[in-house]
Design a protein around this motif. Structure first.
Motif, PDB file in Angstrom:
ATOM      1  N   LEU A 112      -1.870   2.730 -21.550  1.00 46.04           N
ATOM      2  CA  LEU A 112      -3.208   2.554 -20.987  1.00 46.04           C
ATOM      3  C   LEU A 112      -4.249   3.410 -21.705  1.00 46.04           C
ATOM      4  CD1 LEU A 112      -2.337   2.512 -17.177  1.00 46.04           C
ATOM      5  CD2 LEU A 112      -3.283   0.600 -18.504  1.00 46.04           C
ATOM      6  N   LEU A 113      -3.828   4.598 -22.123  1.00 46.71           N
ATOM      7  CA  LEU A 113      -4.771   5.525 -22.757  1.00 46.71           C
ATOM      8  C   LEU A 113      -4.869   5.337 -24.257  1.00 46.71           C
ATOM      9  CD1 LEU A 113      -3.975   8.801 -20.800  1.00 46.71           C
ATOM     10  CD2 LEU A 113      -5.897   7.233 -20.459  1.00 46.71           C
ATOM     11  N   ALA A 114      -4.010   4.501 -24.836  1.00 43.08           N
ATOM     12  CA  ALA A 114      -3.984   4.338 -26.291  1.00 43.08           C
ATOM     13  C   ALA A 114      -5.271   3.748 -26.843  1.00 43.08           C
ATOM     14  CB  ALA A 114      -2.800   3.471 -26.701  1.00 43.08           C
ATOM     15  N   HIS A 125      -2.764  -3.990 -19.639  1.00 48.46           N
ATOM     16  CA  HIS A 125      -2.544  -3.635 -18.238  1.00 48.46           C
ATOM     17  C   HIS A 125      -1.271  -4.295 -17.704  1.00 48.46           C
ATOM     18  CE1 HIS A 125      -6.900  -2.232 -17.205  1.00 48.46           C
ATOM     19  NE2 HIS A 125      -6.434  -1.704 -18.323  1.00 48.46           N
ATOM     20  N   LYS A 126      -0.993  -5.509 -18.151  1.00 44.98           N
ATOM     21  CA  LYS A 126       0.241  -6.173 -17.722  1.00 44.98           C
ATOM     22  C   LYS A 126       1.472  -5.443 -18.263  1.00 44.98           C
ATOM     23  CE  LYS A 126      -1.503 -10.874 -17.010  1.00 44.98           C
ATOM     24  NZ  LYS A 126      -1.477 -12.292 -17.472  1.00 44.98           N
ATOM     25  N   ARG A 127       1.368  -4.964 -19.518  1.00 41.25           N
ATOM     26  CA  ARG A 127       2.507  -4.220 -20.089  1.00 41.25           C
ATOM     27  C   ARG A 127       2.691  -2.895 -19.360  1.00 41.25           C
ATOM     28  NH1 ARG A 127       6.739  -3.078 -21.021  1.00 41.25           N
ATOM     29  NH2 ARG A 127       7.874  -2.839 -22.999  1.00 41.25           N
ATOM     30  N   ALA A 128       1.574  -2.247 -19.022  1.00 37.76           N
ATOM     31  CA  ALA A 128       1.660  -1.003 -18.258  1.00 37.76           C
ATOM     32  C   ALA A 128       2.288  -1.258 -16.895  1.00 37.76           C
ATOM     33  CB  ALA A 128       0.272  -0.391 -18.104  1.00 37.76           C
ATOM     34  N   GLN A 129       1.937  -2.378 -16.306  1.00 37.27           N
ATOM     35  CA  GLN A 129       2.496  -2.729 -14.998  1.00 37.27           C
ATOM     36  C   GLN A 129       4.008  -2.924 -15.086  1.00 37.27           C
ATOM     37  OE1 GLN A 129       1.439  -6.608 -13.114  1.00 37.27           O
ATOM     38  NE2 GLN A 129       0.570  -5.311 -11.501  1.00 37.27           N
ATOM     39  N   GLN A 130       4.484  -3.480 -16.201  1.00 38.12           N
ATOM     40  CA  GLN A 130       5.927  -3.625 -16.385  1.00 38.12           C
ATOM     41  C   GLN A 130       6.606  -2.261 -16.435  1.00 38.12           C
ATOM     42  OE1 GLN A 130       6.366  -5.937 -19.960  1.00 38.12           O
ATOM     43  NE2 GLN A 130       5.727  -7.852 -18.996  1.00 38.12           N
ATOM     44  N   PHE A 131       5.974  -1.312 -17.140  1.00 38.75           N
ATOM     45  CA  PHE A 131       6.525   0.038 -17.169  1.00 38.75           C
ATOM     46  C   PHE A 131       6.572   0.617 -15.757  1.00 38.75           C
ATOM     47  CE2 PHE A 131       5.139   0.395 -21.787  1.00 38.75           C
ATOM     48  CZ  PHE A 131       6.438   0.486 -22.279  1.00 38.75           C
ATOM     49  N   LEU A 132       5.514   0.411 -14.987  1.00 39.97           N
ATOM     50  CA  LEU A 132       5.475   0.950 -13.626  1.00 39.97           C
ATOM     51  C   LEU A 132       6.557   0.331 -12.755  1.00 39.97           C
ATOM     52  CD1 LEU A 132       1.605   1.034 -13.088  1.00 39.97           C
ATOM     53  CD2 LEU A 132       3.115   3.010 -13.369  1.00 39.97           C
ATOM     54  N   CYS A 133       6.791  -0.954 -12.919  1.00 38.40           N
ATOM     55  CA  CYS A 133       7.853  -1.629 -12.152  1.00 38.40           C
ATOM     56  C   CYS A 133       9.220  -1.036 -12.459  1.00 38.40           C
ATOM     57  CB  CYS A 133       7.856  -3.127 -12.454  1.00 38.40           C
ATOM     58  SG  CYS A 133       6.481  -4.031 -11.729  1.00 38.40           S
ATOM     59  N   ASP A 134       9.371  -0.496 -13.673  1.00 33.97           N
ATOM     60  CA  ASP A 134      10.631   0.144 -14.072  1.00 33.97           C
ATOM     61  C   ASP A 134      10.638   1.636 -13.755  1.00 33.97           C
ATOM     62  OD1 ASP A 134      11.597  -2.254 -15.067  1.00 33.97           O
ATOM     63  OD2 ASP A 134      10.817  -1.898 -17.080  1.00 33.97           O
ATOM     64  N   ASP A 172       0.254   0.176  -7.955  1.00 36.32           N
ATOM     65  CA  ASP A 172       0.227   0.640  -9.345  1.00 36.32           C
ATOM     66  C   ASP A 172      -0.705   1.839  -9.495  1.00 36.32           C
ATOM     67  OD1 ASP A 172       1.920  -1.451 -10.126  1.00 36.32           O
ATOM     68  OD2 ASP A 172       0.241  -2.783 -10.569  1.00 36.32           O
ATOM     69  N   LEU A 173      -1.896   1.744  -8.920  1.00 40.76           N
ATOM     70  CA  LEU A 173      -2.867   2.833  -9.013  1.00 40.76           C
ATOM     71  C   LEU A 173      -2.341   4.083  -8.311  1.00 40.76           C
ATOM     72  CD1 LEU A 173      -6.241   0.942  -8.388  1.00 40.76           C
ATOM     73  CD2 LEU A 173      -5.148   1.513 -10.572  1.00 40.76           C
ATOM     74  N   GLY A 174      -1.625   3.889  -7.193  1.00 40.65           N
ATOM     75  CA  GLY A 174      -1.043   5.029  -6.496  1.00 40.65           C
ATOM     76  C   GLY A 174      -0.036   5.766  -7.360  1.00 40.65           C
ATOM     77  N   MET A 175       0.780   5.024  -8.097  1.00 44.35           N
ATOM     78  CA  MET A 175       1.753   5.651  -8.990  1.00 44.35           C
ATOM     79  C   MET A 175       1.052   6.393 -10.128  1.00 44.35           C
ATOM     80  SD  MET A 175       4.628   2.604  -9.200  1.00 44.35           S
ATOM     81  CE  MET A 175       5.832   3.553 -10.138  1.00 44.35           C
ATOM     82  N   LEU A 176       0.021   5.778 -10.694  1.00 37.80           N
ATOM     83  CA  LEU A 176      -0.715   6.413 -11.786  1.00 37.80           C
ATOM     84  C   LEU A 176      -1.437   7.671 -11.312  1.00 37.80           C
ATOM     85  CD1 LEU A 176      -2.211   3.213 -13.444  1.00 37.80           C
ATOM     86  CD2 LEU A 176      -0.428   4.683 -14.407  1.00 37.80           C
ATOM     87  N   GLY A 177      -1.933   7.644 -10.081  1.00 43.13           N
ATOM     88  CA  GLY A 177      -2.663   8.794  -9.547  1.00 43.13           C
ATOM     89  C   GLY A 177      -1.781   9.923  -9.087  1.00 43.13           C
ATOM     90  N   MET A 183       0.812  -1.216   0.000  1.00 41.70           N
ATOM     91  CA  MET A 183       0.000   0.000   0.000  1.00 41.70           C
ATOM     92  C   MET A 183       0.848   1.270   0.000  1.00 41.70           C
ATOM     93  SD  MET A 183      -1.411  -0.486   3.946  1.00 41.70           S
ATOM     94  CE  MET A 183      -2.100   1.122   4.242  1.00 41.70           C
ATOM     95  N   VAL A 184       2.184   1.132  -0.136  1.00 40.72           N
ATOM     96  CA  VAL A 184       3.079   2.274   0.076  1.00 40.72           C
ATOM     97  C   VAL A 184       2.915   3.367  -0.979  1.00 40.72           C
ATOM     98  CG1 VAL A 184       5.049   1.241  -1.155  1.00 40.72           C
ATOM     99  CG2 VAL A 184       5.448   2.932   0.641  1.00 40.72           C
ATOM    100  N   GLN A 185       2.652   3.004  -2.214  1.00 35.67           N
ATOM    101  CA  GLN A 185       2.501   4.037  -3.245  1.00 35.67           C
ATOM    102  C   GLN A 185       1.256   4.883  -2.987  1.00 35.67           C
ATOM    103  OE1 GLN A 185       4.590   4.864  -5.612  1.00 35.67           O
ATOM    104  NE2 GLN A 185       6.013   3.158  -5.652  1.00 35.67           N
ATOM    105  N   GLN A 186       0.173   4.241  -2.551  1.00 38.96           N
ATOM    106  CA  GLN A 186      -1.040   4.982  -2.225  1.00 38.96           C
ATOM    107  C   GLN A 186      -0.834   5.859  -0.990  1.00 38.96           C
ATOM    108  OE1 GLN A 186      -3.191   1.058  -2.583  1.00 38.96           O
ATOM    109  NE2 GLN A 186      -4.916   2.437  -2.897  1.00 38.96           N
ATOM    110  N   VAL A 187      -0.078   5.350  -0.026  1.00 39.81           N
ATOM    111  CA  VAL A 187       0.225   6.132   1.173  1.00 39.81           C
ATOM    112  C   VAL A 187       0.998   7.385   0.789  1.00 39.81           C
ATOM    113  CG1 VAL A 187       1.526   6.155   3.343  1.00 39.81           C
ATOM    114  CG2 VAL A 187       0.152   4.162   2.738  1.00 39.81           C
ATOM    115  N   SER A 188       1.982   7.222  -0.096  1.00 37.94           N
ATOM    116  CA  SER A 188       2.751   8.378  -0.551  1.00 37.94           C
ATOM    117  C   SER A 188       1.848   9.390  -1.243  1.00 37.94           C
ATOM    118  CB  SER A 188       3.858   7.920  -1.501  1.00 37.94           C
ATOM    119  OG  SER A 188       4.576   9.027  -2.006  1.00 37.94           O
ATOM    120  N   LEU A 189       0.942   8.909  -2.082  1.00 40.29           N
ATOM    121  CA  LEU A 189       0.017   9.807  -2.768  1.00 40.29           C
ATOM    122  C   LEU A 189      -0.825  10.592  -1.778  1.00 40.29           C
ATOM    123  CD1 LEU A 189      -1.379  10.920  -5.284  1.00 40.29           C
ATOM    124  CD2 LEU A 189      -2.773   8.830  -5.343  1.00 40.29           C
ATOM    125  N   SER A 190      -1.214   9.955  -0.684  1.00 45.49           N
ATOM    126  CA  SER A 190      -2.059  10.629   0.310  1.00 45.49           C
ATOM    127  C   SER A 190      -1.337  11.775   1.008  1.00 45.49           C
ATOM    128  CB  SER A 190      -2.560   9.632   1.364  1.00 45.49           C
ATOM    129  OG  SER A 190      -1.520   9.273   2.254  1.00 45.49           O
TER     130      SER A 190
END
Length: 291
Positions: free
Chosen positions: A287-289, A268-277, A229-234, A92-99
């Motif tokens: 995701l928006l394409a 979504h899996k490919r987007a997740q790979q980008f997020l991991c990097d 992942d959602l925390g990073m995107l947000g 949950m750390v990415q969402q915590v950071s966003l908060s």
């Protein structure tokens, strides 16, 4: 070795040295309400447990160094002396950071960061459903440590009810450090995962992340993308524009074929790979394409 007296340093420099030296620090994910019932959710790393009987936790929402203003959490506990302290795990750390983004007063960070509110049983502030341990607390005292920017405010809390998820317990009934998978703060953007070591999460202090609530519904409800992942995107301020998206996709045969397939799970899996990097912009573009 350099030797420095605190008065010789700017507040920012002194703050940086202290946070870099006194680390890692556990994270207090504090839920509070004001006198009108508005909910606030924010993390603090000036935090620890100081007594078992009575069970006492102390955290410190310090005055902002840049403009000497106080934080909503501090203002809330003076109005309603109660707080739900939620323990932060890695997932949950990415969402915590966003908060921790400095949203305007009255904005509910549960919504912006994509967390689930659940009612507390003995206090007014809600708990974070995703947290492995949730501690309902009454505030016994608030001690001001100064009036200048950077001054702390010790919020002394007494735990009145504990909520512990059974899946983090070991065979002996105690909390398993590998299962709870807590994280802690160091200096700068650095965090530490108790069972795995250091990693970075950019602090959202110079930007106002759009929040998980602003993500397209298909992305929010993804069966692939995690809360992190959602925390990073947000944590971005704006979506890439159509020209940026098209240029990025058309530069790669792999991505063109993937987008043409219209396979949401694979995209979504490919987007997740980008997020991991750490490539948040690239994740957004794929995701928006197809939107």
């Amino acid at each position: 070795m350099i030797s420095i007296e605190p008065h010789e340093l700017s507040t920012a420099k002194l703050h940086g040295y202290l946070l870099g030296a006194v680390s890692p620090r556990p994270i207090c994910f504090a839920s509070t309400v004001d006198s009108e019932g508005n909910v606030n959710l924010s993390p603090f790393s000036f935090f620890n447990v100081f007594s078992a009987r009575p069970p006492i936790l102390v955290f410190s929402p310090a005055r902002r160094g840049r403009d000497n203003t106080t934080k909503h959490t501090y203002e809330n506990v003076l109005e309603v002396p109660e707080v739900a302290i939620n323990i932060v795990s890695f997932n949950m750390v990415q969402q915590v950071s966003l908060s921790s983004t400095e949203y305007a007063k009255g904005v509910n960070e549960f919504t912006k960061a994509g967390f689930t509110e659940i009612p507390s049983e003995l206090i007014k502030p809600p708990r974070v459903a995703e947290a492995p341990v949730q501690l309902e607390c009454k505030v016994n005292d608030v001690i001001k440590l100064g009036t200048e920017g950077g001054a702390g405010n010790l919020v002394i809390c007494e735990v009145v009810k504990l909520h512990i998820k059974e899946e983090i317990l070991g065979e002996d009934g105690s909390i398993d450090p590998f299962k709870i998978d807590t994280v802690s703060r160091l200096g700068g953007n650095w965090y530490s995962r108790a069972k795995a070591g250091l990693f970075e999460v950019p602090k959202p202090l110079t930007t106002l992340g759009m929040g998980v609530d602003s993500l397209p519904e298909e992305i929010r409800r993804s069966k692939v993308l995690t809360g992190n992942d959602l925390g990073m995107l947000g944590n971005v301020e704006n979506f890439p524009n159509s020209e940026e998206i098209n240029t990025f996709i058309n530069a790669s045969e792999e991505l063109k074929k993937l987008v043409a397939s219209n396979n949401s799970e694979a995209i979504h899996k490919r987007a997740q790979q980008f997020l991991c990097d750490g490539k948040v912009g690239e994740a957004w573009k794929i995701l928006l394409a197809t939107q």
